[in-house]
Design an enzyme around this catalytic site. Structure first.
Site, PDB file in Angstrom:
ATOM      1  NE  ARG A   1      -4.184  -1.820   1.859  1.00  0.00           N
ATOM      2  CZ  ARG A   1      -5.080  -2.224   2.727  1.00  0.00           C
ATOM      3  NH1 ARG A   1      -4.940  -1.920   4.005  1.00  0.00           N
ATOM      4  NH2 ARG A   1      -6.128  -2.929   2.346  1.00  0.00           N
TER       5      ARG A   1
ATOM      6  N   GLY B   1      -9.698  -7.567  -1.614  1.00  0.00           N
ATOM      7  CA  GLY B   1      -9.937  -8.597  -0.601  1.00  0.00           C
ATOM      8  C   GLY B   1      -9.273  -9.930  -0.882  1.00  0.00           C
TER       9      GLY B   1
ATOM     10  N   GLY C   1     -13.744  -3.407   0.550  1.00  0.00           N
ATOM     11  CA  GLY C   1     -15.088  -2.873   0.824  1.00  0.00           C
ATOM     12  C   GLY C   1     -15.491  -1.801  -0.170  1.00  0.00           C
TER      13      GLY C   1
END
Length: 397
Positions: free
Chosen positions: A40, A354, A377
């Protein structure tokens, strides 16, 4: 929702202070606090580097974990600032707070071409409540807001949406890519559009199935949620995961798909086990014929062949959710086969974050996919057709 938003390239950032919302919610070793995967942080580099190259002074911010409005030293962003500094090859000034005296002083002194990182935004009670006073205090440190944390855009928090009430707001390159690729697939897909939906629960995918029934040519159902569909059609599912409250809904979806001419593919056979364990005894049975005391943990070989054939000539494939209990090697074959089939198709392949993203990466197929979403999400809500607060607040192009 309008997916056509202004980006960092549509705004002059030279000599300006830019508040940049990143997604630095990285996994850490529980004992040492060491970052175990910096993906990330790396994903944020193109936007950060662009801003610095353009002569902006960058005030980066992010959440980490769930400190629930309390200062928890183990959830400090200090390890992130160290790793970010290594990756950028330049110092990252670390603030000791979010909007306190230290952050304000360091932001005021920040020069063009420099970067600082605010402390964990969720150390502030007002962050998750989208408190206007906190949003304004953050905005007061900068002149422009750039949002690049796709994993957090489905939440209306002070740092993801609130600050846009006080600053001109544009997207970074990460969000731009998500909007172009997923938004494009939903608004104007290359056909046929095949959606593969797995995971454990029908209840968590209702909105997605509903929305995709309006736009997909084929919907493939796998994972634990398939047993609710099976039971709804009178099948025996043994001890498999079952959401009895959602059986009527599942039946409705099958009827709705037939009425709309959408192919809805359900498993024709199942790998079932005598217990939920990696070393369980297993057998392959026809769908709807799982014996009492046994539970379905993966799609069977006939289903694998059916699903792989369905993606072969697709124009676009969206995949969200594994086909079985992927964390047990004996029950990962369905997920592995689908990932391999996607790696061989000429379709636009979009992996919706996910577990599916983790599976594709673990299996070494990541570079064969068109796009792997950075938000689990957020990508789910995106596929549901919901408005994402962290995107809606950005300036339209």
């Amino acid at each position: 929702m309008n997916y056509n938003k202004k980006t960092v390239k549509d705004i002059d950032v030279s000599g300006k202070k830019v508040l940049l919302r990143c997604d630095f919610n990285v996994p850490q070793d529980k004992t040492t606090g060491a970052i175990t995967d910096d993906k990330r942080i790396r994903a944020a580099l193109p936007t950060i580097q662009y801003l610095l190259d353009q002569g902006a002074a960058v005030i980066a911010c992010s959440h980490l974990g769930k400190p629930k409005g309390e200062v928890k030293p183990e959830l400090s962003l200090k390890p992130v600032s160290v790793r970010l500094s290594e990756l950028l090859g330049k110092p990252v000034i670390m603030a000791g707070d979010v909007v306190g005296p230290d952050a304000k002083a360091k932001a005021a002194a920040l020069k063009p071409g420099q970067i600082m990182l605010l402390e964990n935004t969720r150390f502030e009670k007002g962050e998750t409540k989208n408190d206007p006073a906190l949003a304004k205090a953050m905005a007061d440190m900068a002149e422009i807001y750039v949002s690049d944390a796709f994993g957090a855009v489905h939440r209306a928090h002070a740092s993801t949406a609130g600050v846009a009430d006080y600053l001109p707001a544009v997207s970074g390159f990460l969000i731009q890519k998500e909007l172009e690729i997923i938004g494009g697939a939903l608004a104007n897909p290359k056909r046929p559009l095949v959606a593969i939906l797995g995971g454990s629960k029908v209840s968590s995918k209702i909105g997605v199935i509903n929305n995709l029934l309006e736009i997909a040519d084929t919907i493939i159902i796998g994972g634990g949620m398939a047993y609710t569909f099976s039971a709804a059609q009178g099948g025996k599912v043994g001890d498999s995961l079952l959401e009895a409250d959602w059986m009527d809904y599942s039946k409705e979806m099958v009827e709705k798909a037939a009425a709309k001419g959408v192919k809805l593919l359900l498993p024709v056979d199942t790998v079932c086990a005598d217990k939920f364990a990696p070393d369980a005894n297993s057998q392959v049975v026809k769908a709807g014929e799982i014996p009492d005391g046994w539970q379905g943990l993966d799609i069977g070989p006939e289903t694998v062949a059916l699903y792989c054939a369905a993606v072969q000539d697709a124009g676009t494939v969206i995949w969200n959710g594994p086909m079985g209990v992927f964390e047990f090697p004996a029950f990962a074959k369905g997920t592995e086969a689908v990932a391999e089939a996607l790696s061989r198709t000429n379709a636009i392949t979009i992996i919706g974050g996910g577990d599916s993203a983790a599976a594709v990466q673990q299996l070494g197929y990541a570079d064969k996919m068109t796009h792997i979403s950075t938000g689990g999400g957020a990508s789910l809500e995106f596929m549901e057709g919901k408005e994402l607060p962290g995107v809606a607040c950005l300036l339209d192009a």
